[in-house]
Write a protein that holds these residues in place. Structure first.
Motif, PDB file in Angstrom:
ATOM      1  N   VAL A 138       9.338  10.339  13.061  1.00 22.41           N
ATOM      2  CA  VAL A 138       9.981  10.280  11.748  1.00 22.41           C
ATOM      3  C   VAL A 138      10.134  11.666  11.124  1.00 22.41           C
ATOM      4  CG1 VAL A 138       9.324   9.679   9.372  1.00 22.41           C
ATOM      5  CG2 VAL A 138       9.483   7.909  11.103  1.00 22.41           C
ATOM      6  N   GLY A 139      11.301  11.899  10.529  1.00 27.17           N
ATOM      7  CA  GLY A 139      11.563  13.162   9.856  1.00 27.17           C
ATOM      8  C   GLY A 139      11.526  13.043   8.348  1.00 27.17           C
ATOM      9  N   PHE A 140      11.711  11.820   7.838  1.00 27.78           N
ATOM     10  CA  PHE A 140      11.615  11.641   6.389  1.00 27.78           C
ATOM     11  C   PHE A 140      11.197  10.218   6.043  1.00 27.78           C
ATOM     12  CE2 PHE A 140      15.621   9.364   5.204  1.00 27.78           C
ATOM     13  CZ  PHE A 140      16.295   9.431   6.426  1.00 27.78           C
ATOM     14  N   ILE A 141      10.513  10.096   4.916  1.00 33.57           N
ATOM     15  CA  ILE A 141      10.089   8.793   4.387  1.00 33.57           C
ATOM     16  C   ILE A 141      10.638   8.676   2.973  1.00 33.57           C
ATOM     17  CG2 ILE A 141       8.122   7.375   3.658  1.00 33.57           C
ATOM     18  CD1 ILE A 141       6.443   8.840   5.810  1.00 33.57           C
ATOM     19  N   VAL A 142      11.332   7.582   2.710  1.00 35.39           N
ATOM     20  CA  VAL A 142      11.835   7.322   1.358  1.00 35.39           C
ATOM     21  C   VAL A 142      10.936   6.257   0.728  1.00 35.39           C
ATOM     22  CG1 VAL A 142      13.768   6.540  -0.042  1.00 35.39           C
ATOM     23  CG2 VAL A 142      14.209   7.799   2.086  1.00 35.39           C
ATOM     24  N   ILE A 167      14.383 -10.755   9.393  1.00 37.44           N
ATOM     25  CA  ILE A 167      13.102 -10.485   8.728  1.00 37.44           C
ATOM     26  C   ILE A 167      11.958 -10.836   9.662  1.00 37.44           C
ATOM     27  CG2 ILE A 167      11.628 -11.102   6.776  1.00 37.44           C
ATOM     28  CD1 ILE A 167      14.269 -11.804   5.273  1.00 37.44           C
ATOM     29  N   THR A 168      11.110  -9.852   9.905  1.00 39.11           N
ATOM     30  CA  THR A 168       9.931 -10.086  10.736  1.00 39.11           C
ATOM     31  C   THR A 168       8.715  -9.461  10.066  1.00 39.11           C
ATOM     32  OG1 THR A 168      10.336  -8.065  11.995  1.00 39.11           O
ATOM     33  CG2 THR A 168      11.223 -10.106  12.921  1.00 39.11           C
ATOM     34  N   ALA A 169       7.555  -9.962  10.436  1.00 38.90           N
ATOM     35  CA  ALA A 169       6.297  -9.355   9.991  1.00 38.90           C
ATOM     36  C   ALA A 169       5.684  -8.622  11.174  1.00 38.90           C
ATOM     37  CB  ALA A 169       5.340 -10.427   9.484  1.00 38.90           C
ATOM     38  N   GLN A 170       5.276  -7.409  10.953  1.00 36.23           N
ATOM     39  CA  GLN A 170       4.687  -6.590  12.025  1.00 36.23           C
ATOM     40  C   GLN A 170       3.963  -5.423  11.356  1.00 36.23           C
ATOM     41  OE1 GLN A 170       7.588  -4.812  14.640  1.00 36.23           O
ATOM     42  NE2 GLN A 170       6.122  -4.569  16.318  1.00 36.23           N
ATOM     43  N   ASP A 171       2.635  -5.433  11.391  1.00 34.29           N
ATOM     44  CA  ASP A 171       1.925  -4.356  10.691  1.00 34.29           C
ATOM     45  C   ASP A 171       2.020  -3.024  11.424  1.00 34.29           C
ATOM     46  OD1 ASP A 171       0.259  -5.373  12.683  1.00 34.29           O
ATOM     47  OD2 ASP A 171      -1.549  -5.410  11.441  1.00 34.29           O
ATOM     48  N   VAL A 172       1.857  -3.067  12.756  1.00 36.61           N
ATOM     49  CA  VAL A 172       1.954  -1.823  13.540  1.00 36.61           C
ATOM     50  C   VAL A 172       2.871  -2.071  14.741  1.00 36.61           C
ATOM     51  CG1 VAL A 172      -0.278  -0.847  12.864  1.00 36.61           C
ATOM     52  CG2 VAL A 172      -0.178  -2.464  14.758  1.00 36.61           C
ATOM     53  N   PRO A 173       3.444  -1.010  15.323  1.00 32.27           N
ATOM     54  CA  PRO A 173       4.450  -1.201  16.383  1.00 32.27           C
ATOM     55  C   PRO A 173       3.921  -1.922  17.616  1.00 32.27           C
ATOM     56  CG  PRO A 173       4.465   1.075  15.601  1.00 32.27           C
ATOM     57  CD  PRO A 173       3.293   0.420  14.955  1.00 32.27           C
ATOM     58  N   ARG A 195       0.843  -1.209   0.000  1.00 32.45           N
ATOM     59  CA  ARG A 195       0.000   0.000   0.000  1.00 32.45           C
ATOM     60  C   ARG A 195       0.875   1.255   0.000  1.00 32.45           C
ATOM     61  NH1 ARG A 195      -2.811  -2.310   5.218  1.00 32.45           N
ATOM     62  NH2 ARG A 195      -0.597  -2.773   5.451  1.00 32.45           N
ATOM     63  N   LEU A 196       2.172   1.061   0.076  1.00 32.13           N
ATOM     64  CA  LEU A 196       3.157   2.156   0.066  1.00 32.13           C
ATOM     65  C   LEU A 196       2.879   3.131   1.220  1.00 32.13           C
ATOM     66  CD1 LEU A 196       3.514   2.601  -3.808  1.00 32.13           C
ATOM     67  CD2 LEU A 196       4.781   1.091  -2.281  1.00 32.13           C
ATOM     68  N   ILE A 197       2.785   4.427   0.945  1.00 32.52           N
ATOM     69  CA  ILE A 197       2.577   5.386   2.042  1.00 32.52           C
ATOM     70  C   ILE A 197       1.099   5.394   2.406  1.00 32.52           C
ATOM     71  CG2 ILE A 197       2.673   7.806   2.728  1.00 32.52           C
ATOM     72  CD1 ILE A 197       5.031   8.166   0.809  1.00 32.52           C
ATOM     73  N   HIS A 198       0.789   4.968   3.632  1.00 38.41           N
ATOM     74  CA  HIS A 198      -0.605   4.979   4.079  1.00 38.41           C
ATOM     75  C   HIS A 198      -0.625   5.114   5.597  1.00 38.41           C
ATOM     76  CE1 HIS A 198      -0.976   0.650   5.496  1.00 38.41           C
ATOM     77  NE2 HIS A 198       0.212   0.697   4.973  1.00 38.41           N
ATOM     78  N   GLY A 199      -1.819   5.004   6.173  1.00 38.68           N
ATOM     79  CA  GLY A 199      -1.995   5.324   7.586  1.00 38.68           C
ATOM     80  C   GLY A 199      -1.066   4.598   8.541  1.00 38.68           C
ATOM     81  N   GLN A 200      -0.902   3.277   8.363  1.00 42.11           N
ATOM     82  CA  GLN A 200      -0.035   2.531   9.286  1.00 42.11           C
ATOM     83  C   GLN A 200       1.399   3.048   9.256  1.00 42.11           C
ATOM     84  OE1 GLN A 200      -0.320  -1.629   8.322  1.00 42.11           O
ATOM     85  NE2 GLN A 200      -2.288  -1.881   9.359  1.00 42.11           N
ATOM     86  N   VAL A 201       1.837   3.468   8.090  1.00 42.70           N
ATOM     87  CA  VAL A 201       3.213   3.952   7.966  1.00 42.70           C
ATOM     88  C   VAL A 201       3.352   5.351   8.574  1.00 42.70           C
ATOM     89  CG1 VAL A 201       5.029   4.611   6.333  1.00 42.70           C
ATOM     90  CG2 VAL A 201       3.642   2.575   5.897  1.00 42.70           C
ATOM     91  N   VAL A 202       2.450   6.230   8.163  1.00 37.97           N
ATOM     92  CA  VAL A 202       2.568   7.640   8.549  1.00 37.97           C
ATOM     93  C   VAL A 202       2.230   7.828  10.033  1.00 37.97           C
ATOM     94  CG1 VAL A 202       1.697   9.966   8.134  1.00 37.97           C
ATOM     95  CG2 VAL A 202       2.036   8.397   6.221  1.00 37.97           C
ATOM     96  N   VAL A 203       1.135   7.236  10.469  1.00 37.27           N
ATOM     97  CA  VAL A 203       0.683   7.440  11.845  1.00 37.27           C
ATOM     98  C   VAL A 203       1.201   6.328  12.757  1.00 37.27           C
ATOM     99  CG1 VAL A 203      -1.321   7.739  13.346  1.00 37.27           C
ATOM    100  CG2 VAL A 203      -1.386   8.600  11.005  1.00 37.27           C
ATOM    101  N   GLY A 204       0.908   5.069  12.373  1.00 37.30           N
ATOM    102  CA  GLY A 204       1.256   3.929  13.229  1.00 37.30           C
ATOM    103  C   GLY A 204       2.730   3.871  13.572  1.00 37.30           C
ATOM    104  N   TRP A 205       3.588   3.982  12.579  1.00 33.01           N
ATOM    105  CA  TRP A 205       5.039   3.949  12.799  1.00 33.01           C
ATOM    106  C   TRP A 205       5.624   5.349  12.907  1.00 33.01           C
ATOM    107  CZ3 TRP A 205       7.766  -0.403  13.869  1.00 33.01           C
ATOM    108  CH2 TRP A 205       7.147  -1.623  13.568  1.00 33.01           C
ATOM    109  N   GLY A 206       5.121   6.254  12.077  1.00 37.43           N
ATOM    110  CA  GLY A 206       5.722   7.590  12.000  1.00 37.43           C
ATOM    111  C   GLY A 206       5.653   8.365  13.299  1.00 37.43           C
ATOM    112  N   VAL A 249       0.885  12.856   4.219  1.00 36.46           N
ATOM    113  CA  VAL A 249       2.044  12.979   5.112  1.00 36.46           C
ATOM    114  C   VAL A 249       2.091  14.388   5.705  1.00 36.46           C
ATOM    115  CG1 VAL A 249       4.566  12.798   5.222  1.00 36.46           C
ATOM    116  CG2 VAL A 249       3.274  11.308   3.680  1.00 36.46           C
ATOM    117  N   PRO A 250       2.302  14.519   7.022  1.00 35.76           N
ATOM    118  CA  PRO A 250       2.389  15.864   7.622  1.00 35.76           C
ATOM    119  C   PRO A 250       3.478  16.702   6.953  1.00 35.76           C
ATOM    120  CG  PRO A 250       2.393  14.156   9.320  1.00 35.76           C
ATOM    121  CD  PRO A 250       2.498  13.452   8.001  1.00 35.76           C
ATOM    122  N   SER A 251       3.270  18.017   6.960  1.00 33.61           N
ATOM    123  CA  SER A 251       4.179  18.900   6.213  1.00 33.61           C
ATOM    124  C   SER A 251       5.598  18.912   6.791  1.00 33.61           C
ATOM    125  CB  SER A 251       3.617  20.317   6.178  1.00 33.61           C
ATOM    126  OG  SER A 251       3.405  20.765   7.500  1.00 33.61           O
TER     127      SER A 251
END
Lengths: 157, 126
Positions: free
Chosen positions: A27-31, A140-146, A11-22, A51-53
């Motif tokens: 986080v200061g940057f996402i590649v 290697i591990t699987a983990q959707d949210v922290p 899903r690339l950049i989405h809620g779990q990445v930006v909010v859940g992990w970010g 993504v927040p500004s």
């Protein structure tokens, strides 16, 4: 700091990445390493919207990521590197010792894949790719949210 | 408009289902909206769900967040289609407005619904 999370998530950049992990990682940057998105300005605008500004989003091709990985590792901010498929992380880790851990965050159903976890579907070939990476020392591990348990590769593949 | 615009609520988890049920409970209208969740989907699978939900009707995609997988799939699907509009930040107020203005074009109905949804966000003194 450096890249705190190397994540595979289709899903690339989405809620779990930006909010859940970010949020917890501050986080200061996402590649986002994706050749198709790198070539598509309107898709980049779309992914930037979520993504927040104060968080920088970098769009890179696999080739560019290989070149710039040492630069991102030296960045004083915390970063997340995200790719949509296993092959991209295989390519990055084959040419860099900096990828020591890979997080499987969401690999969904497609023909040829079977379910391994609620959010992880893999083909036999993909399992082999991951096992080869693990044999080279990549954790290697699987983990959707922290807040979820990090499930080791050997438990589901 | 010869054909009524369809509303498709696109959300994480069961938010879309719950909003659809709330609209039906308040208005008695149960055929204007369809709920689609992104559960278990990559962007391709979600786009397929959305395409099925729209069919060949003019439609508005009411998306929960202004970013992320729901929006990405919705915009991809709507790109280049003049009879499909996208709104983010779906709330009950905008859906209540929409179900009574389905005779408008998707773009006009989307503008109305967005205004109604925005007006509903307040911070009343307690």
């Amino acid at each position: 700091m450096s890249i705190a999370l190397f994540r595979i998530d289709d899903r690339l950049i989405h809620g779990q990445v930006v909010v859940g992990w970010g949020q917890p990682l501050h986080v200061g940057f996402i590649v986002l390493v994706d050749d198709a998105v790198r070539a598509s300005p309107w898709e980049q605008d779309l992914y930037r919207m979520g993504v927040p500004s104060d968080v920088e989003v970098v769009f890179a091709s696999t080739e560019e990521a290989l070149e710039r990985l040492p630069e991102w590792e030296k960045d004083p901010r915390v970063g997340i590197l995200l790719a949509g498929d296993i092959g991209t992380l295989v390519a990055l880790s084959a040419n860099s010792h900096q990828v020591k851990r890979i997080n499987l965050g969401g690999i969904h159903h497609r023909p040829g894949r079977s379910q391994r976890l609620r959010y992880v579907y893999l083909s036999d070939a993909e399992v082999e790719e991951l096992r080869r990476l693990a044999a080279r020392g990549v954790e290697i591990t699987a983990q959707d949210v922290p807040t979820a348990r990090a499930v080791p590769l050997q438990e589901f593949a | 408009m010869s054909e009524a615009t369809r509303g498709v609520i696109v959300s994480h988890a069961a938010v879309a289902e719950a909003l659809l049920a709330a609209v039906a409970a308040i208005t008695g209208v149960s055929d204007a909206l369809v709920a689609v969740s992104n559960d278990g989907c990559d962007s391709g699978a979600l786009a397929e769900r959305l395409a099925r939900a729209i069919g060949d009707k003019p439609a508005i995609l009411f998306v929960d967040l202004p970013g992320g997988s729901c929006l990405t799939s919705a915009v991809r699907l709507a790109k280049g289609k003049t009879d499909v509009a996208v709104i983010t930040g779906v709330n009950l107020a905008m859906l209540l407005d929409f179900v009574f203005h389905r005779d408008l074009s998707p773009a006009e109905a989307a503008r109305r619904a967005a205004d109604a949804g925005t007006r509903a966000i307040r911070t009343p003194a307690a």
